[in-house]
Design a protein around this motif. Structure first.
Motif, short mmCIF file in Angstrom:
data_model
loop_
_atom_site.label_atom_id
_atom_site.label_comp_id
_atom_site.label_asym_id
_atom_site.label_seq_id
_atom_site.Cartn_x
_atom_site.Cartn_y
_atom_site.Cartn_z
N UNK A 89 0.81 -1.22 0.00
CA UNK A 89 0.00 0.00 0.00
C UNK A 89 0.84 1.27 0.00
N UNK A 90 1.93 1.36 0.78
CA UNK A 90 2.73 2.60 0.73
C UNK A 90 3.36 2.86 -0.65
N UNK A 91 3.42 1.81 -1.48
CA UNK A 91 4.01 1.95 -2.81
C UNK A 91 2.96 2.20 -3.88
N UNK A 92 1.68 2.09 -3.52
CA UNK A 92 0.61 2.17 -4.50
C UNK A 92 0.47 3.58 -5.11
N UNK A 93 0.12 3.59 -6.37
CA UNK A 93 -0.26 4.82 -7.06
C UNK A 93 -1.65 4.59 -7.65
N UNK A 94 -2.13 5.54 -8.38
CA UNK A 94 -3.44 5.38 -9.02
C UNK A 94 -3.45 4.24 -10.03
N UNK A 125 -4.33 1.02 -8.08
CA UNK A 125 -5.74 1.06 -7.69
C UNK A 125 -6.63 0.78 -8.89
N UNK A 126 -6.31 1.38 -10.02
CA UNK A 126 -7.09 1.16 -11.24
C UNK A 126 -7.01 -0.30 -11.69
N UNK A 127 -5.83 -0.90 -11.54
CA UNK A 127 -5.66 -2.30 -11.93
C UNK A 127 -6.51 -3.21 -11.05
N UNK A 128 -6.54 -2.94 -9.75
CA UNK A 128 -7.36 -3.74 -8.84
C UNK A 128 -8.85 -3.58 -9.17
N UNK A 129 -9.25 -2.35 -9.43
CA UNK A 129 -10.67 -2.09 -9.73
C UNK A 129 -11.08 -2.80 -11.03
N UNK A 130 -10.22 -2.73 -12.04
CA UNK A 130 -10.54 -3.37 -13.32
C UNK A 130 -10.60 -4.89 -13.17
N UNK A 131 -9.68 -5.45 -12.38
CA UNK A 131 -9.68 -6.90 -12.15
C UNK A 131 -10.95 -7.33 -11.42
N UNK A 132 -11.39 -6.52 -10.46
CA UNK A 132 -12.60 -6.87 -9.73
C UNK A 132 -13.84 -6.76 -10.60
N UNK A 133 -13.84 -5.82 -11.52
CA UNK A 133 -14.96 -5.72 -12.47
C UNK A 133 -15.02 -6.95 -13.36
N UNK A 134 -13.85 -7.41 -13.83
CA UNK A 134 -13.82 -8.64 -14.65
C UNK A 134 -14.25 -9.84 -13.81
N UNK A 135 -13.84 -9.84 -12.54
CA UNK A 135 -14.23 -10.91 -11.63
C UNK A 135 -15.75 -10.97 -11.48
N UNK A 136 -16.37 -9.82 -11.24
CA UNK A 136 -17.82 -9.77 -11.07
C UNK A 136 -18.54 -10.23 -12.34
N UNK A 142 -11.52 -17.20 -11.55
CA UNK A 142 -10.24 -17.55 -10.91
C UNK A 142 -9.12 -16.66 -11.45
N UNK A 143 -9.08 -16.49 -12.78
CA UNK A 143 -8.03 -15.68 -13.40
C UNK A 143 -8.11 -14.23 -12.93
N UNK A 144 -9.33 -13.69 -12.87
CA UNK A 144 -9.49 -12.30 -12.43
C UNK A 144 -9.16 -12.13 -10.96
N UNK A 145 -9.51 -13.13 -10.16
CA UNK A 145 -9.18 -13.09 -8.74
C UNK A 145 -7.66 -13.10 -8.55
N UNK A 192 -1.88 -7.79 -7.80
CA UNK A 192 -1.42 -6.39 -7.81
C UNK A 192 -0.59 -6.10 -6.56
N UNK A 193 -1.12 -6.47 -5.41
CA UNK A 193 -0.40 -6.21 -4.16
C UNK A 193 0.81 -7.11 -4.02
N UNK A 194 0.68 -8.36 -4.46
CA UNK A 194 1.81 -9.29 -4.35
C UNK A 194 2.99 -8.78 -5.17
N UNK A 195 2.73 -8.31 -6.38
CA UNK A 195 3.81 -7.78 -7.23
C UNK A 195 4.38 -6.50 -6.63
N UNK A 196 3.49 -5.61 -6.18
CA UNK A 196 3.94 -4.33 -5.63
C UNK A 196 4.75 -4.49 -4.35
N UNK A 197 4.51 -5.56 -3.62
CA UNK A 197 5.26 -5.79 -2.38
C UNK A 197 6.73 -6.08 -2.65
N UNK A 198 7.02 -6.59 -3.87
CA UNK A 198 8.40 -6.89 -4.28
C UNK A 198 9.09 -7.79 -3.27
N UNK A 199 8.34 -8.77 -2.76
CA UNK A 199 8.86 -9.68 -1.74
C UNK A 199 8.94 -11.09 -2.33
#
Length: 225
Positions: free
Chosen positions: A104-109, A112-123, A135-138, A144-151
């Motif tokens: 989250x501290x690394x997030x930009x718009x 957020x947009x990527x998460x929102x778009x993925x959730x729309x595809x999920x729905x 499953x793919x959309x989930x 998004x967060x897993x990649x951004x965490x860079x862990x």
């Protein structure tokens, strides 16, 4: 053992990893069903590889709990085991909680947009009863967060334990209960957007723990001689 009709699907440069992923995905999506006997020669023919990467893949899949081997007798797709899935759920929920807290501290718009778009595809996938697309959309949403965490350590743990849970998620996303995940995702997005890393991390953990409902849909385990 029936196998998919397509052959020669793996690039030579990634034989081991792609053999593992192809067989794993066929187990998770039900192409290779719980209790089904696996023949390494038939799998090798399907994938267009030698038997060596197939055997290595089956060893990894046994370590992940997706394959069960009785030496000298059989190798089979593991029955869906609620106890093993619950254990994987606890670890997976903790890893996604950590991923969101770090991301989250690394997030930009953009994120957020990527998460929102993925959730729309999920729905939309849930509305169409398209479990594979859901499953793919989930995966995309949580990724998004897993990649951004860079862990990389976090990603390695998820790589091992998520496939066991995905078989349970297919049961959830095939039922009306799966629609609840859309609202849970929306809450995570809102908290990420406001920069509340702790609350977003807790919501991500609760999202994965909500899979408890799917255990009630768990079919009776298979058996082998």
């Amino acid at each position: 053992m029936p196998v998919p009709e397509h052959t020669g699907v793996i690039p030579r440069s990634l034989l081991r990893e792609n053999a593992y992923r192809s067989i794993r995905d066929a187990i998770v999506d039900g192409t290779l069903a719980p209790g089904e006997r696996l023949n390494d020669a038939e799998l090798a023919q399907w994938l267009g590889v030698s038997r060596t990467p197939v055997r290595e893949a089956l060893t990894r899949l046994e370590e992940a709990g997706l394959v069960h081997t009785k030496p000298g007798r059989y190798t089979m797709v593991s029955p869906i085991d609620a106890r093993a899935a619950r254990a994987a759920q606890t670890v997976t929920a903790a890893m996604h909680e950590l991923a969101v807290r770090e991301a989250v501290p690394q997030f930009s718009s953009v994120e957020i947009a990527a998460m929102r778009a993925a959730n729309e595809r999920f729905a939309e996938a849930l509305e169409r009863d398209d479990v594979n697309a859901a499953i793919a959309s989930d995966d995309e949403f949580h990724g998004v967060a897993v990649i951004a965490s860079a862990n990389p350590a976090l990603r390695a743990v998820l790589e091992q334990f998520t496939p066991v849970l995905r078989r349970m998620e297919r049961l959830r996303f095939s039922s009306w209960r799966g629609r609840d995940s859309v609202a849970l995702h929306d809450r995570i997005i809102t908290l990420c957007e406001t920069g509340d890393a702790e609350a977003a991390a807790t919501a991500a953990r609760d999202n994965w723990l909500s899979l408890d409902e799917a255990f009630d849909l768990d079919p009776a385990p298979g058996s082998a001689d």
